[in-house]
Enzyme design. Sequence first.
Site, PDB file in Angstrom:
ATOM      1  N   HIS A 148       0.777  -1.347   0.131  1.00  0.00           N
ATOM      2  CA  HIS A 148       0.121   0.171  -0.021  1.00  0.00           C
ATOM      3  C   HIS A 148       0.779   1.398   0.064  1.00  0.00           C
ATOM      4  O   HIS A 148       0.411   2.305  -0.140  1.00  0.00           O
ATOM      5  CB  HIS A 148      -0.960   0.031   1.300  1.00  0.00           C
ATOM      6  CG  HIS A 148      -0.596   0.229   2.637  1.00  0.00           C
ATOM      7  ND1 HIS A 148      -0.140  -0.779   3.474  1.00  0.00           N
ATOM      8  CD2 HIS A 148      -0.166   1.409   3.181  1.00  0.00           C
ATOM      9  CE1 HIS A 148       0.297  -0.031   4.479  1.00  0.00           C
ATOM     10  NE2 HIS A 148       0.620   1.076   4.311  1.00  0.00           N
ATOM     11  N   ASP A 179       0.057  -7.573   1.424  1.00  0.00           N
ATOM     12  CA  ASP A 179       0.697  -6.241   1.522  1.00  0.00           C
ATOM     13  C   ASP A 179       2.176  -5.980   1.681  1.00  0.00           C
ATOM     14  O   ASP A 179       2.688  -5.569   2.499  1.00  0.00           O
ATOM     15  CB  ASP A 179       0.057  -5.539   2.704  1.00  0.00           C
ATOM     16  CG  ASP A 179      -0.003  -3.978   2.765  1.00  0.00           C
ATOM     17  OD1 ASP A 179       0.341  -3.189   1.730  1.00  0.00           O
ATOM     18  OD2 ASP A 179      -0.039  -3.339   3.876  1.00  0.00           O
ATOM     19  N   SER A 263       4.560   3.050   7.329  1.00  0.00           N
ATOM     20  CA  SER A 263       4.250   1.798   6.551  1.00  0.00           C
ATOM     21  C   SER A 263       5.771   1.463   5.721  1.00  0.00           C
ATOM     22  O   SER A 263       6.218   2.295   5.196  1.00  0.00           O
ATOM     23  CB  SER A 263       3.278   2.228   5.512  1.00  0.00           C
ATOM     24  OG  SER A 263       1.965   2.133   6.258  1.00  0.00           O
TER      25      SER A 263
END
Length: 411
Positions: A148, A179, A263
């Site tokens: 993402h 992911d 992230s």
Amino acid sequence: MNTNDGAPASPDDRDAVTPGGGDGHRVPARRRQGRMVAVSSALALALVAGSAFGIAAATGTGSSAAAHTASAPDVRTALARGPYGYGGGSGHGGSASDSSGATALASATAAQEVGVVDITSQLTYAQAESAGTGIVLSSDGEILTNNHVVEGATSISVTVVATGAVYTAAVVGTDATDDVAVLQLNGASGLATAALDTSGDTVVGEAVTGVGNAGGTGGTPSASPGTVTALDQTITTQAEQTAASETLSGLIETDADIQAGDSGGPLFDASDRVIGIDTAAQEGGSTVAGYAIPIEDALAIAARIEAGQASSTVTIGYPAFLGVEVASDLAGATGTGAAITGVVDGGPAAAAGLSAGDTITALGGTAVSSAEDLTSALAAHRPGQTVTVTWTDGDGVSHTADLTLTEGPVA
């Protein structure tokens, strides 16, 4: 940067669509009338400007020292996006706050900077950019991060934190289901790699530190200490602009204050070895919860990507790109084709003469009766391939043309 002068759209105004490199591995969450997409083999990409980063509920499963309740906390992917980023984050975890109310985290140590990169993705078709973090796996610039972080990207810039060196990056492959993404820096050599602990012996209660590009500001990474509070957790995150909602399992849960921009960054153990990839965090609630993919799980996926092993979850390289905006299948579709609401300037469809108001009825010899059919038909093709497209114009006249598919945004 997002150039839309209006307020960001509600998450309910965008689609969670089926990416898949031909394998259809994510089920659409919902369809909304008049969605705007640029159809590709791995992603029907939202072209409208940014979402308002809402939150989805997390479901807690697995071994936990602090079990989730029926009213589970909200969870977001820990990703900063353009002017709509999360800024200071949740403000939990004992971090000090400045006069603006933003959370001020400690800086990472020199040891924690080694093998860490900042990642900036340009999301051209969403008129925005995202900021995240990555981990250096090889001296010639192989980077591990979250899918993402780069999902929807048309170009990617990576900065090595320890040296300030900046590189462009290409996507080796992605796994949207789990992911994970692998990037390759262009022209890199002699990079220091991250220290990894792949033993899988993480236990509840051990000390950890989440490190990353908190707030998406770049430079010295932030460090958020905490402990492991649960293992083998399952969460569902909220869709964010081009990044679809996703359900992830097998995660490490921690009370480290993982923030937007973290992230793809490392979750360190007490010996400054990477045991996980920071991926998501709860927002709201009375306790802090951050989530990380165990490093051994991420590396197993990365190995399949590096080997070029495409599958129902793994997409190698970039998807093919047609460059049309299509109406939702629930927006009065007749079942006679995929209705075009617009085309991308300079894209293959525009070059072939398609325009808003046309309806695509076949692609590459495959009949198309809906937007979903068009996505599925395109999934069988790769960038650079020439395909035949048949469409009907607003006057009901049928046309056929050959066009060459280009590289689309990251799946």
